[in-house]
Each structure stands twice: as C-alpha cells, then as structure tokens.
Design a protein around this motif. Sequence first.
Motif, PDB file in Angstrom:
ATOM      1  N   GLU A  46       0.855  -1.132   0.004  1.00  0.00           N
ATOM      2  CA  GLU A  46      -0.084  -0.073  -0.026  1.00  0.00           C
ATOM      3  C   GLU A  46       0.867   1.144  -0.042  1.00  0.00           C
ATOM      4  O   GLU A  46       0.740   2.259  -0.600  1.00  0.00           O
ATOM      5  CB  GLU A  46      -0.895   0.099   1.087  1.00  0.00           C
ATOM      6  CG  GLU A  46      -1.828   1.191   1.180  1.00  0.00           C
ATOM      7  CD  GLU A  46      -3.056   0.902   2.503  1.00  0.00           C
ATOM      8  OE1 GLU A  46      -3.525  -0.106   2.568  1.00  0.00           O
ATOM      9  OE2 GLU A  46      -3.297   1.918   2.772  1.00  0.00           O
ATOM     10  N   GLU A  47       2.003   1.258   0.677  1.00  0.00           N
ATOM     11  CA  GLU A  47       2.591   2.406   0.850  1.00  0.00           C
ATOM     12  C   GLU A  47       3.304   2.823  -0.385  1.00  0.00           C
ATOM     13  O   GLU A  47       3.672   3.895  -0.916  1.00  0.00           O
ATOM     14  CB  GLU A  47       3.849   2.114   2.072  1.00  0.00           C
ATOM     15  CG  GLU A  47       3.063   2.353   3.296  1.00  0.00           C
ATOM     16  CD  GLU A  47       4.265   2.001   4.478  1.00  0.00           C
ATOM     17  OE1 GLU A  47       5.409   1.805   4.183  1.00  0.00           O
ATOM     18  OE2 GLU A  47       3.956   1.941   5.317  1.00  0.00           O
ATOM     19  N   ARG A  48       3.989   1.434  -0.943  1.00  0.00           N
ATOM     20  CA  ARG A  48       4.518   1.581  -2.373  1.00  0.00           C
ATOM     21  C   ARG A  48       3.489   2.238  -3.630  1.00  0.00           C
ATOM     22  O   ARG A  48       3.824   3.149  -4.271  1.00  0.00           O
ATOM     23  CB  ARG A  48       4.984   0.545  -3.069  1.00  0.00           C
ATOM     24  CG  ARG A  48       6.193  -0.049  -2.532  1.00  0.00           C
ATOM     25  CD  ARG A  48       7.025  -1.089  -3.425  1.00  0.00           C
ATOM     26  NE  ARG A  48       6.134  -2.132  -3.594  1.00  0.00           N
ATOM     27  CZ  ARG A  48       5.859  -3.251  -2.969  1.00  0.00           C
ATOM     28  NH1 ARG A  48       6.676  -3.211  -1.775  1.00  0.00           N
ATOM     29  NH2 ARG A  48       5.029  -4.148  -3.208  1.00  0.00           N
ATOM     30  N   HIS A  49       2.325   1.668  -3.559  1.00  0.00           N
ATOM     31  CA  HIS A  49       1.285   2.013  -4.619  1.00  0.00           C
ATOM     32  C   HIS A  49       0.526   3.189  -4.065  1.00  0.00           C
ATOM     33  O   HIS A  49       0.131   3.842  -5.144  1.00  0.00           O
ATOM     34  CB  HIS A  49       0.187   0.809  -4.974  1.00  0.00           C
ATOM     35  CG  HIS A  49       0.875  -0.316  -5.559  1.00  0.00           C
ATOM     36  ND1 HIS A  49       0.990  -0.340  -6.942  1.00  0.00           N
ATOM     37  CD2 HIS A  49       1.610  -1.070  -5.227  1.00  0.00           C
ATOM     38  CE1 HIS A  49       1.887  -1.231  -7.347  1.00  0.00           C
ATOM     39  NE2 HIS A  49       2.127  -1.862  -6.477  1.00  0.00           N
ATOM     40  N   LEU A  50       0.149   3.444  -3.085  1.00  0.00           N
ATOM     41  CA  LEU A  50      -0.723   4.670  -2.922  1.00  0.00           C
ATOM     42  C   LEU A  50      -0.079   5.865  -2.453  1.00  0.00           C
ATOM     43  O   LEU A  50      -0.490   7.057  -2.710  1.00  0.00           O
ATOM     44  CB  LEU A  50      -1.705   4.526  -1.616  1.00  0.00           C
ATOM     45  CG  LEU A  50      -3.181   3.421  -1.917  1.00  0.00           C
ATOM     46  CD1 LEU A  50      -4.144   3.622  -0.786  1.00  0.00           C
ATOM     47  CD2 LEU A  50      -3.680   3.978  -3.265  1.00  0.00           C
ATOM     48  N   GLN A  51       1.226   5.647  -1.767  1.00  0.00           N
ATOM     49  CA  GLN A  51       1.793   6.705  -1.128  1.00  0.00           C
ATOM     50  C   GLN A  51       3.153   7.169  -2.049  1.00  0.00           C
ATOM     51  O   GLN A  51       3.979   8.230  -1.793  1.00  0.00           O
ATOM     52  CB  GLN A  51       2.403   6.641   0.192  1.00  0.00           C
ATOM     53  CG  GLN A  51       0.833   7.075   1.081  1.00  0.00           C
ATOM     54  CD  GLN A  51       1.272   6.298   2.358  1.00  0.00           C
ATOM     55  OE1 GLN A  51       2.334   6.008   2.884  1.00  0.00           O
ATOM     56  NE2 GLN A  51       0.088   5.626   3.074  1.00  0.00           N
ATOM     57  N   GLY A  52       3.208   6.348  -3.028  1.00  0.00           N
ATOM     58  CA  GLY A  52       4.456   6.274  -3.778  1.00  0.00           C
ATOM     59  C   GLY A  52       5.826   6.027  -3.205  1.00  0.00           C
ATOM     60  O   GLY A  52       7.009   6.497  -3.752  1.00  0.00           O
ATOM     61  N   ASP A  53       5.756   5.429  -1.982  1.00  0.00           N
ATOM     62  CA  ASP A  53       7.047   5.182  -1.392  1.00  0.00           C
ATOM     63  C   ASP A  53       7.632   3.933  -1.762  1.00  0.00           C
ATOM     64  O   ASP A  53       7.454   2.899  -1.199  1.00  0.00           O
ATOM     65  CB  ASP A  53       6.757   5.432   0.395  1.00  0.00           C
ATOM     66  CG  ASP A  53       8.028   5.101   1.056  1.00  0.00           C
ATOM     67  OD1 ASP A  53       9.037   5.020   0.754  1.00  0.00           O
ATOM     68  OD2 ASP A  53       7.780   4.854   2.260  1.00  0.00           O
ATOM     69  N   TRP A  54       8.710   4.096  -2.780  1.00  0.00           N
ATOM     70  CA  TRP A  54       9.469   2.978  -3.181  1.00  0.00           C
ATOM     71  C   TRP A  54      10.378   2.501  -2.231  1.00  0.00           C
ATOM     72  O   TRP A  54      11.276   1.382  -2.516  1.00  0.00           O
ATOM     73  CB  TRP A  54      10.158   3.354  -4.656  1.00  0.00           C
ATOM     74  CG  TRP A  54       8.511   3.429  -5.402  1.00  0.00           C
ATOM     75  CD1 TRP A  54       7.945   4.554  -5.815  1.00  0.00           C
ATOM     76  CD2 TRP A  54       7.946   2.381  -6.023  1.00  0.00           C
ATOM     77  NE1 TRP A  54       6.891   4.471  -6.498  1.00  0.00           N
ATOM     78  CE2 TRP A  54       6.816   3.004  -6.637  1.00  0.00           C
ATOM     79  CE3 TRP A  54       7.833   1.173  -6.037  1.00  0.00           C
ATOM     80  CZ2 TRP A  54       5.574   2.360  -7.409  1.00  0.00           C
ATOM     81  CZ3 TRP A  54       6.940   0.269  -6.731  1.00  0.00           C
ATOM     82  CH2 TRP A  54       5.959   1.067  -7.198  1.00  0.00           C
ATOM     83  N   THR A  55      10.693   3.135  -0.990  1.00  0.00           N
ATOM     84  CA  THR A  55      11.610   2.722  -0.269  1.00  0.00           C
ATOM     85  C   THR A  55      10.976   1.760   0.813  1.00  0.00           C
ATOM     86  O   THR A  55      11.655   1.264   1.739  1.00  0.00           O
ATOM     87  CB  THR A  55      12.306   3.862   0.755  1.00  0.00           C
ATOM     88  OG1 THR A  55      11.292   4.389   1.328  1.00  0.00           O
ATOM     89  CG2 THR A  55      12.977   4.927  -0.137  1.00  0.00           C
ATOM     90  N   ALA A  56       9.687   1.459   0.641  1.00  0.00           N
ATOM     91  CA  ALA A  56       9.008   0.727   1.729  1.00  0.00           C
ATOM     92  C   ALA A  56       9.530  -0.751   1.304  1.00  0.00           C
ATOM     93  O   ALA A  56       9.853  -1.114   0.149  1.00  0.00           O
ATOM     94  CB  ALA A  56       7.453   0.772   1.291  1.00  0.00           C
ATOM     95  N   GLY A  57       9.671  -1.608   2.287  1.00  0.00           N
ATOM     96  CA  GLY A  57      10.083  -2.893   2.130  1.00  0.00           C
ATOM     97  C   GLY A  57       9.634  -3.670   0.987  1.00  0.00           C
ATOM     98  O   GLY A  57       8.394  -3.110   0.420  1.00  0.00           O
ATOM     99  N   SER A  58       9.913  -4.781   0.624  1.00  0.00           N
ATOM    100  CA  SER A  58       9.078  -5.714  -0.302  1.00  0.00           C
ATOM    101  C   SER A  58       8.985  -7.026   0.143  1.00  0.00           C
ATOM    102  O   SER A  58       9.337  -8.182  -0.563  1.00  0.00           O
ATOM    103  CB  SER A  58       9.922  -5.720  -1.621  1.00  0.00           C
ATOM    104  OG  SER A  58      11.194  -5.864  -1.463  1.00  0.00           O
TER     105      SER A  58
END
Length: 234
Positions: free
Chosen positions: A207-219
């Motif tokens: 959700e952080e990657r897709h909604l907030q554009g935070d590509w530093t979120a873990g995977s």
Amino acid sequence: MAGGTTKRLDLSTPAKNLLWSESGGHCQNPQCRADLHVLIEQQRLHLGELAHIIPAQTGGPRADEDPELTDSDRAQPENILLLCPTCHTMIDKASHAYPATLLHEWKQRSQKARAQAFGTPIFDTRVDARAHIEPLLEANKAVFDRYGPRSGDFDDDRADQWQRHVAAAIIPNNQQLQRVLHANRHLLTTQEKTTFHTWAIHAQEFEERHLQGDWTAGSTRFPPAMATILVDEQ
Ligand SMILES: [Zn+2]
C-alpha cells in the motif's frame, strides 16, 4: 472570521449524516476524541462543529495549501472535519501546526476506526470466516494473475492497468482482509497467525508503494500459505 462576511456552511443532511457517522459522534482529533453529545439540565445538545480543512473563503487558515480548490469542493464532506469547539479553534488559530495532510489523516483514522468497530463481522467458525474472506483472496489473485508484474507481457499499458486495479480492488480488499482476520484471530492456528502477520507487513508495504509512492518501503512477499488460511484439510 474577523473582517469579511462569514459564509455559513450549509451542508446537506446526507453530508452531515456522513460526518456524524464517520466520527462516531466524537471529536475527530485523535488526541481529543471528546464526546460531542452532552445532556445539560435535561436538554440534549451536540457540540460538534464543522471545520474546514481548506477554508470556504480565500485567506483563511490553510488557504494557500490548495488555492485552486473550487467553492463546491470546499463544501464537500471530504474537506470537512467534525470537531469539538476547542479543537476547531486550535486548528484554525495554529494552522501552521495543523496542515491539510495531517487533517486528512485524522479523517482516515476515523474512517478506519469506524470500519473496524462496526463494519467487521465476527464469526463463530473457521468455515464461516473462510467463506467471507475467500472471494477477496480470489479477486486479488485474479487481478494479479492477469495484470501483475509477473504476467508474461508486462509493458507500460499493462503497468497502468495494474496500477488502476491495485487502487480500485487489491488495496480495498486487503484492508478488508486485514480487518476481518484481525477481528477473527481467535479462529486462527498459531501458524496461521504468523502467516497473517507476515501478510499484513506485505500488505502495508504494498500500500505504501502504490498509494503513497514510497518505493523505499520494504518488499515482503505475499506468503503462499495465506492463500489457504482458515482452510482445513479434508
Ligand atoms: Zn476535540
């Protein structure tokens, strides 16, 4: 509002109902949560005040944060919080400490709390709980298999469709799965609880990657055992 004419906020009844139900009748400042209903000398009163995030008029608190917002959008419930009189005064007098992003977060917290408390069924059996979550898991899998990054011909068009389906289906489904499994964790085995917690980390990062554009979120990857959570061997 000193100086200018005070524009009265004339919200429709459905819009007001939405704000009252979203707030649960409590101030939407998460550090306050004052009960907005009071009984004074046999008289029932409410102290709720409709507080603009971006003001109705130019020049008010937070006006420069979204100057292009139309008059009609300023009067939508999405731009309004229900607050106690103290918090309403505070966010407008100290508006630098209460930016629009923070106030939108307050609204989201209320919406989540309401869904968790009143919009989440609690089941007696694993079979009933599985029947509720299975369509959500299947819907997500169908989208992932068809549009996900691991499908054969992933190009820019496909990536756009994937993004749209993520926002419209996968993330809302995940939020519902998270609420239902959390509320029904008494039905999970010890191993399933571990699977659920790993999946919850995956869902949060996704959700952080897709909604907030935070590509530093873990995977953290989707744990395969999540697909059969609450399923018992026959
Ligand atoms: Zn308050």
